[in-house]
Design a protein around this motif. Structure first.
Motif, PDB file in Angstrom:
ATOM      1  N   GLN A  32       0.850  -1.189   0.000  1.00 16.22           N
ATOM      2  CA  GLN A  32       0.000   0.000   0.000  1.00 16.22           C
ATOM      3  C   GLN A  32       0.883   1.235   0.000  1.00 16.22           C
ATOM      4  OE1 GLN A  32      -2.345  -0.209   3.540  1.00 16.22           O
ATOM      5  NE2 GLN A  32      -3.281  -2.171   3.009  1.00 16.22           N
ATOM      6  N   ASP A  33       0.533   2.217  -0.788  1.00 18.46           N
ATOM      7  CA  ASP A  33       1.243   3.505  -0.813  1.00 18.46           C
ATOM      8  C   ASP A  33       2.756   3.345  -0.950  1.00 18.46           C
ATOM      9  OD1 ASP A  33      -1.212   4.784  -0.424  1.00 18.46           O
ATOM     10  OD2 ASP A  33      -1.037   4.590   1.758  1.00 18.46           O
ATOM     11  N   ASN A  34       3.202   2.508  -1.891  1.00 15.18           N
ATOM     12  CA  ASN A  34       4.627   2.261  -2.132  1.00 15.18           C
ATOM     13  C   ASN A  34       5.371   1.755  -0.900  1.00 15.18           C
ATOM     14  OD1 ASN A  34       4.546   2.861  -4.842  1.00 15.18           O
ATOM     15  ND2 ASN A  34       4.987   5.016  -4.533  1.00 15.18           N
ATOM     16  N   CYS A  35       4.697   0.950  -0.101  1.00 17.53           N
ATOM     17  CA  CYS A  35       5.300   0.324   1.070  1.00 17.53           C
ATOM     18  C   CYS A  35       4.806  -1.113   1.174  1.00 17.53           C
ATOM     19  CB  CYS A  35       4.913   1.049   2.359  1.00 17.53           C
ATOM     20  SG  CYS A  35       5.506   2.733   2.463  1.00 17.53           S
ATOM     21  N   PRO A  94       9.429   0.775   3.551  1.00 18.86           N
ATOM     22  CA  PRO A  94       9.219   1.734   2.464  1.00 18.86           C
ATOM     23  C   PRO A  94       9.946   1.320   1.181  1.00 18.86           C
ATOM     24  CG  PRO A  94      10.829   2.574   3.995  1.00 18.86           C
ATOM     25  CD  PRO A  94      10.312   1.287   4.580  1.00 18.86           C
ATOM     26  N   ASP A  95       9.529   1.902   0.089  1.00 13.40           N
ATOM     27  CA  ASP A  95      10.164   1.689  -1.213  1.00 13.40           C
ATOM     28  C   ASP A  95      11.519   2.389  -1.203  1.00 13.40           C
ATOM     29  OD1 ASP A  95      10.743   1.243  -3.851  1.00 13.40           O
ATOM     30  OD2 ASP A  95       9.291   2.685  -4.625  1.00 13.40           O
TER      31      ASP A  95
END
Length: 132
Positions: free
Chosen positions: A94-97, A114-115
């Motif tokens: 979700q949300d680049n994580c 995190p990304d």
């Protein structure tokens, strides 16, 4: 659980070592060529940036793996999952994580990875994995 489907963790580890070695050599060579008192502000910032990358990219603390369109620290992920034996674990992106939610009785929590794609300076030799 993440399963590696393309590439090898060992091969990427060797590539990481080579990359770090080359970068350390370049920074060292640059430091020897320009005296500290003669360095411009941009040269100092470049040195700091490269040294921070070498520190961030340590093989003992980092193992990047691509999952879908993000890249996470797989080493941190596996170390954390070892501590969750007996827990119910749910993973999602979700949300680049990558979010790892866990629960056992009244104990629950989540880990957000995190990304890190932006910090990899365009390196693409890392393995690919899928969530199962």
């Amino acid at each position: 659980m993440i399963r590696i489907v393309e590439g090898s963790l060992e091969e990427s580890k060797e590539q990481m070592k080579k990359t770090i070695s080359i970068l350390k050599g370049e920074v060292s060579k640059f430091k020897r060529s320009v005296r500290p008192s003669n360095r411009s502000k941009s040269q100092k910032e470049t040195i700091v940036k490269h040294e921070a990358f070498v520190h961030f990219f340590r093989v003992s603390q980092m193992q990047p793996v691509y999952i879908n369109n993000i890249c996470i620290n797989y080493l941190l992920y596996t170390r954390f999952l070892k501590k969750l034996k007996g827990y119910q674990v749910h993973e999602s992106i979700q949300d680049n994580c990558l979010i790892v939610s866990y629960r056992k009785g009244s104990n629950n929590g989540k880990l957000v990875l995190p990304d890190i794609t932006g910090k990899l300076n365009g390196l693409k030799f890392f393995p690919r994995g899928v969530l199962e």
